[in-house]
Design a protein around this motif. Structure first.
Motif, short mmCIF file in Angstrom:
data_model
loop_
_atom_site.label_atom_id
_atom_site.label_comp_id
_atom_site.label_asym_id
_atom_site.label_seq_id
_atom_site.Cartn_x
_atom_site.Cartn_y
_atom_site.Cartn_z
N SER A 194 9.78 12.21 9.02
CA SER A 194 8.56 11.82 8.32
C SER A 194 8.75 12.13 6.85
N ILE A 195 8.10 11.34 6.02
CA ILE A 195 8.24 11.51 4.57
C ILE A 195 6.86 11.42 3.94
N ALA A 196 6.44 12.49 3.29
CA ALA A 196 5.14 12.49 2.63
C ALA A 196 5.23 11.78 1.28
N GLU A 197 4.09 11.29 0.81
CA GLU A 197 4.06 10.56 -0.47
C GLU A 197 4.58 11.42 -1.62
N GLN A 198 4.27 12.71 -1.58
CA GLN A 198 4.72 13.61 -2.66
C GLN A 198 6.25 13.72 -2.66
N GLU A 199 6.85 13.81 -1.45
CA GLU A 199 8.31 13.88 -1.35
C GLU A 199 8.95 12.60 -1.86
N LEU A 200 8.33 11.46 -1.51
CA LEU A 200 8.84 10.17 -1.96
C LEU A 200 8.91 10.11 -3.48
N GLY A 201 7.81 10.50 -4.11
CA GLY A 201 7.77 10.47 -5.57
C GLY A 201 8.86 11.33 -6.18
N ALA A 202 9.10 12.50 -5.58
CA ALA A 202 10.08 13.42 -6.12
C ALA A 202 11.50 12.87 -6.01
N VAL A 203 11.88 12.38 -4.82
CA VAL A 203 13.27 11.92 -4.65
C VAL A 203 13.54 10.61 -5.40
N MET A 204 12.53 9.74 -5.49
CA MET A 204 12.73 8.50 -6.24
C MET A 204 12.86 8.81 -7.73
N ALA A 205 12.09 9.78 -8.21
CA ALA A 205 12.18 10.17 -9.61
C ALA A 205 13.54 10.76 -9.94
N GLU A 206 14.18 11.39 -8.95
CA GLU A 206 15.49 12.00 -9.16
C GLU A 206 16.63 11.00 -9.07
N GLY A 207 16.31 9.75 -8.68
CA GLY A 207 17.35 8.72 -8.67
C GLY A 207 17.75 8.18 -7.31
N ALA A 208 16.99 8.53 -6.25
CA ALA A 208 17.28 7.94 -4.94
C ALA A 208 16.97 6.45 -4.97
N TYR A 209 17.67 5.69 -4.14
CA TYR A 209 17.46 4.24 -4.09
C TYR A 209 16.48 3.83 -3.00
N GLY A 210 16.03 4.78 -2.19
CA GLY A 210 15.07 4.44 -1.16
C GLY A 210 14.94 5.56 -0.15
N ALA A 211 14.00 5.41 0.76
CA ALA A 211 13.78 6.38 1.83
C ALA A 211 13.20 5.65 3.02
N LEU A 212 13.54 6.13 4.20
CA LEU A 212 13.14 5.46 5.43
C LEU A 212 12.87 6.51 6.50
N THR A 213 11.88 6.27 7.34
CA THR A 213 11.62 7.18 8.44
C THR A 213 12.45 6.79 9.65
N LYS A 214 12.73 7.75 10.52
CA LYS A 214 13.62 7.53 11.65
C LYS A 214 13.02 6.66 12.74
#
Length: 232
Positions: A86-106
């Motif tokens: 699971s990925i919370a909205e706050q975590e999404l914002g943090a990793v995308m701001a650091e340069g991740a290209y995306g995120a997906l739940t399992k």
């Protein structure tokens, strides 16, 4: 045909084997390493410099964000995508701001994973959607439908393009305006919707199907008065 090289890192063997099975069934992907921890993952990334690394967001020795920081620090071309239960909205914002290209739940469908990685392979950051909140949780999302109606046509166009993962400069080129003008529009959008960043905007656009509300039809020879006013 050149295949997109991928490193996978997840502590669970079934997840590693599942992703490997999904991607090796595609003619345009090649798995170069499947790692069970962060240390072996960063070693594999440094050795193979894959096109994409699909990483578990939280591993016991090195977290996904730690690995992302190392990739960035080493100036490697590998594009990082996070994978989590699971990925919370706050975590999404943090990793995308650091340069991740995306995120997906399992719990995502295999075709969603494949489609997302193909977009990332083309250099597009994919706007992620946070995991659903637990039952009984309430937030302001249902009440945002009214503010969405307050957006101008241009603001809806920009919202659409943000949800497609475009940068301000890319949006500016698409709309034939300066990227500084896009910043002004985004500031107005954030104020109207009472949100703080483009990641939340993209997630909201997807959840509200706003990407289909305002098709982008641009006359390159004509810049709106609204844009001219904002540039001045």
């Amino acid at each position: 045909m050149r295949r997109t090289t991928v490193v996978i890192a997840d502590r669970q063997p079934i997840v590693r084997e599942g992703i490997t099975s999904i991607l090796t069934a595609q003619p345009d992907f090649a798995i170069v390493a499947a790692c069970r921890d962060g240390t072996s993952c960063i070693e594999a990334i440094r050795r193979f410099v894959p096109d994409i690394a699909v990483l578990e967001l939280s591993m016991p020795d090195l977290s996904g964000p730690d690995i992302l920081a190392m990739v960035k620090g080493d100036h490697l071309a590998t594009r990082v995508v996070f994978f989590a239960a699971s990925i919370a909205e706050q975590e999404l914002g943090a990793v995308m701001a650091e340069g991740a290209y995306g995120a997906l739940t399992k719990d995502a469908e295999p075709e969603v994973l494949v489609r997302m990685l193909r977009q990332v392979a083309q250099g597009h950051a994919v706007s992620p959607v946070p995991s659903p909140e637990p039952e009984g949780y309430q937030d302001e999302a249902p009440n945002r439908e009214k503010p969405l109606r307050l957006l101008t046509d241009r603001e809806r166009q920009i919202m659409t393009l943000v949800s497609e993962g475009l940068s301000n400069k890319e949006i500016g080129r698409r709309l034939n305006v300066a990227d500084g003008t896009i910043k002004v529009h985004l500031h107005h959008i954030f104020q109207k919707l009472e949100i703080a960043n483009r990641t939340v905007l993209a997630a909201l656009a997807i959840s509200q199907h706003e990407a289909r509300i305002a098709p982008v039809e641009i006359d390159p020879s004509n810049t709106s008065l609204e844009d001219e006013a904002d540039v001045k």
